[in-house]
Design an enzyme around this catalytic site. Structure first.
Site, PDB file in Angstrom:
ATOM      1  CB  SER A 335      -0.963  -0.038   1.194  1.00 49.48           C
ATOM      2  OG  SER A 335      -2.000   0.908   1.040  1.00 49.48           O
ATOM      3  CG  ASP A 615      -4.038  -2.059   0.374  1.00 49.61           C
ATOM      4  OD1 ASP A 615      -3.405  -2.768   1.169  1.00 49.61           O
ATOM      5  OD2 ASP A 615      -3.962  -0.819   0.350  1.00 49.61           O
TER       6      ASP A 615
END
Length: 783
Positions: A335, A615
């Site tokens: 991320s 993610d």
């Protein structure tokens, strides 16, 4: 990756005999039932028996033949349906049968019960016979198998002087990569790639005239010879068909292997020389380290938006100041931390330079107004670039738009940098090898907690360690079939990968509910509610009962909860690969304990047309799994954690994950006092588990920094405010939703993270010394 020409072709005959005591669809009318058969390792077709009307005891007595390879995991699915002319046919029974339980020459009759109570049954006979006249060349890593491909070239011309004006012609080879193609006569040649071992046929028919069709069995065509014949249409002019069958691409473009690629291994050899010099200086060693004495030390950075990106810059600057950055061989990110990594690696010499320049650029981007990212001129540019990607052949998805917006938030201008460009930063071993993490899941029907596969991106390769399948990073996004490269697309700019790594928009409602409260509470509930899947407990056959009304209602709501409305989509480079018969027992195949899906190869990722990457924070906010691969043999992990919810929470979740998966990892057991007031770093190690790396954990905390402006330097009263850094879970200016920081806040966070590393110098040196001792001990115990 191993080549195999082991005699394995067999003829499987499935004879659907009869059923007894089938349920009636209502109280008056008996069932109208038929049986379907699906064996994806032998055919793309779902075959079907005839329908027996008005009978609770139908007799079919129909045989079906499949040419299979005994080295594959051949799972045949049989389903009984009750035909309904007005609504969708009702499923009565679903059976998965492992053909691998049969021996060549064996004939076996199986009776499958329609319910757990044994009411009703389906009788099926299976017969397996070896074939000696059709050996097939397989490429396998023991988990996945790439099979041989054939390529059929097709050309249509007018057979005579008249010009064709009757419309378009449709061509199809079932199970081919190309699928259905539509053309006009005389407009060029076409080709189809299809499994060489399957009994395929070319279907030709005129659009709008279903009766005008021709089927050509491809097994009858001689190899590498041009064949011409006339398609006997009912009207002039006739169509001349030219066919030529050839061998398809022989060597897979997908690397099938569980060890690091040759480029990574060569990098590590170069990097060890840099690491050895750095460790000798940092630890004041008397002599040089031998190559097998050099430990593998890695940085693991979590996600957290701008907070993670900023913090990673501060910590890397601290390691640089301590002279320890050259001790690192890997750096992994997830991320927001990937944003920092991607920016740094645009400079091939970044870790050999002062980081003051990159940090000043970071401050400029973090503090600028972000409103321009949605300006009309920018939106128009996004639209044009997205349209061009679709024109080139990339699937359309919302994640691509997010990627361009995210790039505008982090940079003033579009960057043409690509992931493969980062190889220059590794050419002399001058920087650590970066690995970026994502999670592959299902677009619907399953939550991230029920099914997730780690996908790793490096400058050399992109791939799935679970399957031991990797492709060169420049080919990510291109189209593959059965391990071969079919259509190479231009490599995407790295912003589109950053959009995947920090994909906030692929969650489903169930994922959101899991993380709406304290994640550990839901993790505990999940662990206790899910059935485990042990390698010795995989069923050889599976019987699924028909859904009840309550079950159908539950299925409807499950679909609402698990569907990903903004799912990411990338061409699946595993498409068409099959599974080895012993894939589930392979030591590197990591079965996901929360679901039995890994025991059902027909439903795993190679069967999907697209990947669904998101993610990793929707499972665990960590980038550690690439470092836990036994083939990388990491000794020490510097865990850089940017979470605001608990200093050890995500590391504890990772420990639980590793425990469930059987991955060596040290126990994470901080004391109550440490959880209430965590220090800048904490070492976790397990001398009783030598395969597990040591973990030096750096939570994002503001402890002694409040009283010290530098290690050992107390703050003056005037400097007290500079030590006040708000890291509260809710009201912090560093919440992940914040995309713009004030100049004061970004300076505070950079100084805090830099200080936390420098203040932990003694612990860092001790951990590095421990890693060297570990390597030396292993060297002494080697034969």
């Amino acid at each position: 990756m191993a080549l195999s020409q082991v005699p394995g072709p067999c003829l499987l005959t499935i004879r659907v005999l009869q059923a007894h005591g089938l349920p009636s669809k209502d109280l008056v009318t008996p069932s109208d039932c038929y049986v379907t058969l699906w064996l994806p390792t032998a055919s793309t077709h779902i075959l079907q028996t005839r329908t027996v009307k008005n009978s609770r005891d139908p007799v079919w007595n129909q045989s079906f033949h499949f040419q299979i390879h005994s080295q594959l995991k051949n799972m045949v699915q049989l389903e009984v349906f009750d035909q309904d002319l007005l609504t969708k046919d009702d499923p009565v029974l679903s059976v998965l049968f492992d053909v691998g339980t049969l021996r060549a020459g064996e004939s076996r009759r199986e009776s499958f019960s329609l319910s757990a109570q044994g009411e009703g049954q389906l009788d099926v006979e299976f017969r397996l016979r070896s074939l000696s006249d059709c050996a097939e060349r397989l490429v396998s890593n023991g988990i996945l198998v790439a099979r041989e491909l054939s390529c059929l070239h097709v050309r249509l011309e007018e057979a005579g002087d008249q010009k064709w004006s009757k419309g378009r012609v449709q061509l199809a080879v079932p199970g081919s990569y190309e699928g259905l193609q539509e053309t006009s006569v005389g407009t060029g040649s076409f080709h189809f790639h299809y499994p060489a071992c399957w009994e395929q046929e070319l279907n030709i028919h005129l659009s709008g005239a279903p009766q005008e069709q021709l089927k050509v069995p491809l097994s009858t065509l001689p190899s590498s010879q041009l064949v011409r014949f006339v398609f006997p249409t009912s009207q002039e002019p006739l169509i001349q068909v030219e066919l030529k069958k050839e061998e398809g691409p022989r060597e897979p473009a997908v690397r099938l292997g569980c060890e690091p690629c040759a480029e990574e291994q060569a990098f590590l050899s170069r990097r060890k020389q840099v690491v050895a010099r750095a460790l000798k200086q940092a630890l004041q060693l008397d002599g040089d380290l031998q190559e097998d004495e050099v430990p593998v030390i890695a940085i693991m950075a979590t996600g957290g938006g701008i907070r993670a990106m900023t913090s990673l810059y501060g910590q890397l600057a601290g390691l640089k100041e301590l002279g320890l950055l050259d001790c690192i061989s890997y750096i992994t990110g997830a991320s927001g931390s990937t944003w920092a990594m991607a920016s740094l690696y645009e400079d091939p010499e970044w870790s050999q330079k002062d980081l003051a320049g990159p940090i000043e650029l970071l401050k400029t981007q973090v503090t600028k107004s972000k409103l321009g990212a949605l300006a009309p001129t920018q939106l128009q540019r996004y639209r044009q670039e997205l349209a061009e990607r679709v024109r080139l052949g990339h699937p359309s998805c919302f994640t691509n738009l997010w990627a361009l917006i995210n790039e505008a938030l982090l940079h003033d201008e579009p960057h043409d940098h690509k992931l493969s460009d980062q190889r220059e930063a590794l050419s002399r071993g001058q920087n650590p090898l970066p690995i970026y993490c994502a999670l592959n899941t299902k677009g619907q029907s399953l939550t991230t907690f029920e099914f997730g596969e780690w996908c790793e991106f490096s400058p050399y390769e992109v791939g799935f360690p679970k399957y031991g399948a990797f492709i060169p990073s420049e080919l990510f996004g291109s189209e593959f079939f059965m391990g071969r490269l079919m259509k190479q697309l231009p490599e995407s700019r790295i912003c589109f990968l950053e959009g995947i790594w920090s994909n906030l928009y692929a969650a489903n409602l169930q994922d959101s509910l899991y993380w709406a409260s304290e994640p550990c509470q839901f993790w505990d509930r999940w662990v206790h509610s899910q059935a485990t899947l042990d390698k010795e407990q995989v069923a050889l056959l599976k019987i699924q009962e028909p859904p009840t009304l309550a079950g159908r209602i539950a299925e409807y709501f499950t679909d609402l909860l698990t569907r990903r409305p903004l799912a990411q989509a990338t061409h699946n480079f595993l498409r068409g690969l099959h599974f080895h018969k012993n894939y589930f027992e392979h030591p590197h195949f990591s079965a996901w304990k929360a679901t039995k899906l890994d025991g059902l190869p027909n439903q795993l990722t190679p069967a999907e047309p697209c990947l669904c990457l998101l993610d990793v924070g929707y499972l665990i906010n960590t980038s550690c799994p690439p470092l836990l691969r036994p083939t990388r043999d990491v000794d020490l992990i510097l865990s850089l954690d940017y979470n605001l919810h608990g200093a050890f929470q995500q590391l504890q979740l990772l420990g639980r994950f590793c425990q469930e998966q059987g991955i060596p990892f040290p126990p994470v057991s901080p004391s109550v006092e440490e959880e209430l007031r965590p220090a800048e770093c904490r070492l976790f190690a397990d001398p009783q588990q030598p395969q597990a790396p040591a973990v030096l954990h750096f939570p994002l905390v503001n402890d002694s920094f409040q009283e010290h402006s530098a290690p050992g330097v107390r703050r003056t009263p005037e400097e007290k405010a500079a030590g006040d850094v708000d890291l509260s879970p809710s009201g912090s200016p560093y919440h992940y939703s914040k995309v713009t920081y004030s100049q004061e806040d970004v300076d505070k966070l950079l100084r805090l993270t830099h200080y936390n590393i420098c203040n932990s110098r003694a612990q860092l040196l001790e951990a590095l010394a421990g890693a060297v001792r570990r390597r030396r001990q292993r060297r002494r115990h080697q034969p």
